[in-house]
Design an enzyme around this catalytic site. Structure first.
Site, PDB file in Angstrom:
ATOM      1  N   LYS A  36       0.849  -1.193   0.000  1.00 30.01           N
ATOM      2  CA  LYS A  36       0.000   0.000   0.000  1.00 30.01           C
ATOM      3  C   LYS A  36       0.885   1.244   0.000  1.00 30.01           C
ATOM      4  O   LYS A  36       1.797   1.366   0.821  1.00 30.01           O
ATOM      5  CB  LYS A  36      -0.851   0.028   1.275  1.00 30.01           C
ATOM      6  CG  LYS A  36      -2.325  -0.212   1.088  1.00 30.01           C
ATOM      7  CD  LYS A  36      -3.041  -0.012   2.421  1.00 30.01           C
ATOM      8  CE  LYS A  36      -4.523  -0.139   2.267  1.00 30.01           C
ATOM      9  NZ  LYS A  36      -5.234   0.093   3.537  1.00 30.01           N
TER      10      LYS A  36
HETATM   11  O1  G3P Z   1      -7.800   0.572   5.823  1.00 31.74           O
HETATM   12  C1  G3P Z   1      -8.178   1.536   4.880  1.00 31.74           C
HETATM   13  C2  G3P Z   1      -9.499   2.159   5.232  1.00 31.74           C
HETATM   14  O2  G3P Z   1     -10.509   1.193   5.123  1.00 31.74           O
HETATM   15  C3  G3P Z   1      -9.533   2.769   6.611  1.00 31.74           C
HETATM   16  O3  G3P Z   1     -10.704   3.483   6.709  1.00 31.74           O
HETATM   17  O4  G3P Z   1     -11.713   5.588   7.553  1.00 31.74           O
HETATM   18  O5  G3P Z   1     -12.092   3.437   8.773  1.00 31.74           O
HETATM   19  O6  G3P Z   1      -9.836   4.519   8.868  1.00 31.74           O
HETATM   20  P1  G3P Z   1     -11.094   4.287   8.040  1.00 31.74           P
END
Ligand code: G3P
Length: 214
Positions: free
Chosen positions: A83
């Site tokens: 990533k």
């Molecule tokens: O891992 C990537 C993404 O899904 C993280 O999203 O906004 O829940 O931190 P968030």
């Protein structure tokens, strides 16, 4: 639709895998930081549980630093996907890694042109963060729709991982659009199966059955 699990928690990954709902796993520095243990050891453990793409994020912000980390991460297991953040340095790193045959997931995507750049750079996956857009009153699923249209217009092979999923409807809407993948927190995935009418129906079946046994 492929379901990736958005967590570095081994127990959650095992549980999702036992349901056949873990086609892959995505992690990020915040998710890794929540868990005990060494980054590489966590990744190795995840690779033992899930035979699918496992996203691991670089920390460096410069291209050369990203490349060095990426090669180390890719060396852990053939299923590791590196990533990289959606920056100029991240795009340069994506281009170089694509040429080296290392799979990439360009993350923190918040606009369709970011996704277009990532596809042109040879990204294997892009991760549009729908929840974080919704959090600031922007339409996260509209971004997914726009990326899908652009990728279909030019037949890009880059796959869309709908990320930053906050609720089941994010996954429903993404599936109705035909997005390739959703990466889902285990807590959200756990909500998919249950429905009050299913519970009510099971109870009624059992009550009728038991009544007839008397
Ligand atoms: O891992 C990537 C993404 O899904 C993280 O999203 O906004 O829940 O931190 P968030």
């Amino acid at each position: 639709m492929k379901f990736f699990i958005d967590t570095a928690n081994i127990e959650e990954i095992k549980e999702a895998s036992s349901m056949g709902m873990a086609d892959g796993v995505t992690t990020n520095p915040s998710l890794i930081a929540r868990e005990e243990g060494n980054f590489q050891d966590i990744l190795k453990e995840i690779c033992k549980i899930v035979d699918g793409p496992i996203s691991a994020e670089v920390i460096s912000l410069d291209t050369e630093g990203m490349l060095k980390e990426a090669r180390q991460l890719a060396g852990i297991h053939e299923n590791i996907v590196v990533k990289v953040p959606m920056t100029i340095d991240g795009i340069k790193a994506t281009r170089r890694l694509s040429e080296e045959g290392i799979k990439t997931n360009v993350t923190l995507i918040f606009s369709p042109l970011q996704a277009l750049m990532a596809a042109k750079a040879g990204a294997t996956y892009v991760s549009p963060f729908v929840g974080r857009l919704d959090d600031i009153s922007h339409d996260g699923l509209l971004l997914v729709e726009q990326i899908l249209e652009i990728y279909n217009n030019y037949a890009y092979d880059t796959e869309i991982i709908v990320a930053s999923v906050r609720n089941p409807l994010h996954v429903l809407d993404a599936a109705l659009m035909g997005a390739d993948i959703a990466t889902i927190p285990f807590e959200v995935l756990s909500k998919f199966a249950s429905h009050p009418l299913t519970d009510k129906g099971i109870k009624a079946f059992l009550d009728d059955w038991n009544r007839a046994q008397k």
